[in-house]
Design a protein around this motif. Structure first.
Motif, PDB file in Angstrom:
ATOM      1  N   CYS A 121       0.840  -1.200   0.000  1.00  0.00           N
ATOM      2  CA  CYS A 121       0.000   0.000   0.000  1.00  0.00           C
ATOM      3  C   CYS A 121       0.872   1.245   0.000  1.00  0.00           C
ATOM      4  N   THR A 122       1.899   1.230   0.860  1.00  0.00           N
ATOM      5  CA  THR A 122       2.772   2.384   1.024  1.00  0.00           C
ATOM      6  C   THR A 122       4.229   1.945   1.038  1.00  0.00           C
ATOM      7  N   LYS A 150       0.523   9.400   0.465  1.00  0.00           N
ATOM      8  CA  LYS A 150      -0.686   8.694   0.871  1.00  0.00           C
ATOM      9  C   LYS A 150      -1.625   9.618   1.630  1.00  0.00           C
ATOM     10  N   ARG A 256     -13.165   0.368  -6.397  1.00  0.00           N
ATOM     11  CA  ARG A 256     -12.458   0.109  -5.144  1.00  0.00           C
ATOM     12  C   ARG A 256     -13.400   0.083  -3.949  1.00  0.00           C
ATOM     13  N   ASP A 288      -9.735  -3.090  -7.320  1.00  0.00           N
ATOM     14  CA  ASP A 288      -8.886  -3.004  -6.132  1.00  0.00           C
ATOM     15  C   ASP A 288      -9.624  -3.672  -4.973  1.00  0.00           C
ATOM     16  N   SER A 290      -8.436  -4.948  -2.317  1.00  0.00           N
ATOM     17  CA  SER A 290      -7.858  -4.644  -1.010  1.00  0.00           C
ATOM     18  C   SER A 290      -8.596  -3.477  -0.373  1.00  0.00           C
ATOM     19  N   GLN A 291      -8.679  -2.349  -1.107  1.00  0.00           N
ATOM     20  CA  GLN A 291      -9.465  -1.208  -0.640  1.00  0.00           C
ATOM     21  C   GLN A 291     -10.954  -1.540  -0.641  1.00  0.00           C
ATOM     22  N   GLU A 317      -2.819  -5.248  -2.718  1.00  0.00           N
ATOM     23  CA  GLU A 317      -1.799  -4.879  -1.737  1.00  0.00           C
ATOM     24  C   GLU A 317      -1.150  -6.138  -1.161  1.00  0.00           C
ATOM     25  N   HIS A 319       2.339  -7.366   1.326  1.00  0.00           N
ATOM     26  CA  HIS A 319       3.348  -6.874   2.274  1.00  0.00           C
ATOM     27  C   HIS A 319       4.090  -8.064   2.871  1.00  0.00           C
ATOM     28  N   ASP A 328      -2.642   0.176   6.444  1.00  0.00           N
ATOM     29  CA  ASP A 328      -3.557  -0.777   5.792  1.00  0.00           C
ATOM     30  C   ASP A 328      -3.057  -2.216   5.795  1.00  0.00           C
ATOM     31  N   SER A 332      -3.837  -6.195   3.460  1.00  0.00           N
ATOM     32  CA  SER A 332      -2.698  -6.594   2.627  1.00  0.00           C
ATOM     33  C   SER A 332      -2.482  -8.098   2.716  1.00  0.00           C
TER      34      SER A 332
END
Length: 359
Positions: A121-122, A150, A256, A288, A290-291, A317, A319, A328, A332
């Motif tokens: 995500c980030t 973000k 999303r 999307d 994830s969102q 997403e 991670h 988030d 993920s």
């Protein structure tokens, strides 16, 4: 209004139509298809002469245009979004993005192939990004997602590394050959983000940031436009119209999830958005999940459902350690979960007559 030209029309015939429109204070946007050439007529007056739509400057404009050489017909479009409409562009738009990791060096979004966009995500650190990029590329992702800037509901939430995050994304692209998609939040950042990103992402909170939409339209960089969290289809497509009207035809829609009364999920994923958008518009549409759900355990099922319903790509997403993510983590996937999902996506894509591009 749409002017449909005959197959035998020449460049001079088209120029003649454009000149007539210019004399009426209107503009024409040309779309050349395999079977026909279409000119979308854009302007700023209604049939009653009030601001807002087309055609009021001259009530007989349609008849005038139909009488011109090699004009087949003139159609009035009832939808307020013209350039985004299926009437203006009957054939599906395919957005091409350069990616060294695929054969031929180009990813095509909107065709028969389904595209995987995956990543954190980030962007939190070089190690986190490179670990994730290597893992998702190994499983077949061809576009790397990652936020350098973000938006955050709370001013105390992690808001990204800024330009340093963009530099790390560019380094990952050089290392693994994937294209980069990242969010741009302000008009003044468009030029800088465009130096690093292959696709500009416009988030749900900015779907109706019209100055940002205009600037992204002028950039001509491929853009993913996320649906506003409480937006209708018409509002969403009109937001796309802002980008298209500035000359940028490389627009990709992204479902999303929308905000409803339901609290079990972060958002309510609208699977009907995929077939319905393809009826209304020629633009590619991606998912999307994830969102869209906010829940790691729902990302897989909603990814499969999205592909079955017609999504042209997935934006997921991933991670290395979601429980320690700065943003988030709950939505993920772990690297292992992503690895499990990819073969399932191949199977669903094949079942609906498509393929999942991996390289």
């Amino acid at each position: 209004m749409i002017v449909i030209m005959k197959a035998a029309s020449s460049d001079s015939d088209i120029a003649h139509v454009m000149k007539i429109l210019e004399n009426q204070g209107l503009s024409g946007h040309l779309s050349r298809g395999v079977e026909r050439t279409v000119i979308g007529v854009l302007g700023g007056v209604t049939p009653n002469g009030a601001p807002g739509s087309l055609g009021g400057l001259n009530p007989t404009l349609g008849e005038t245009l139909e009488a011109l050489p090699n004009v087949e017909s003139v159609i009035r479009v009832s939808k307020p979004y013209k350039l985004a409409s299926r009437e203006f562009h009957p054939e599906n738009t395919i957005v091409e993005v350069s990616a060294a990791c695929v054969e031929g060096g180009v990813v095509r979004i909107g065709g028969k192939e389904v595209v995987m966009m995956a990543g954190p995500c980030t962007v939190e650190s070089e190690k986190q990004l490179m670990t994730t990029a290597e893992a998702v590329r190994k499983q077949g992702a061809v576009i790397l997602r990652g936020g350098a800037f973000k938006p955050s509901t709370s001013p105390y939430g992690f808001r990204g590394l800024g330009e340093e995050g963009l530099k790390l994304l560019a380094k990952a692209r050089d290392e693994f050959g994937m294209a980069i998609i990242t969010e741009v939040m302000t008009p003044t950042d468009v030029a800088m983000v465009s130096e690093y990103a292959d696709i500009l992402q416009i988030g749900t909170r900015n779907m109706q940031n019209y100055m940002l939409l205009d600037e992204v339209g002028r950039s001509n960089r491929p853009a993913v436009l996320k649906r506003g969290m409480s937006s209708t289809f018409e509002e969403w497509l009109l937001a796309a119209e802002y980008i298209l009207s500035q000359g940028n035809r490389n627009v990709i829609l992204c479902e999303r999830g929308i905000r409803t009364f339901e609290k079990t999920t972060r958002n309510t994923m609208d699977i009907s958005a995929f077939p319905l958008t393809k009826i209304l518009s020629h633009l590619p549409i991606i998912s999307d999940p994830s969102q869209g759900t906010g829940r790691r355990d729902l990302v897989g099922p909603m990814s499969l459902a999205s592909v079955a319903a017609g999504a042209d790509a997935l934006l997921i997403e991933v991670h290395p350690n979601p429980d320690e993510a700065l943003k988030d983590g709950a939505q993920s996937l772990t690297i292992e979960q992503f690895s499990t999902l990819m073969p399932q996506l191949h199977a669903v894509a094949n079942a609906v007559g498509r393929t999942l591009i991996t390289g």
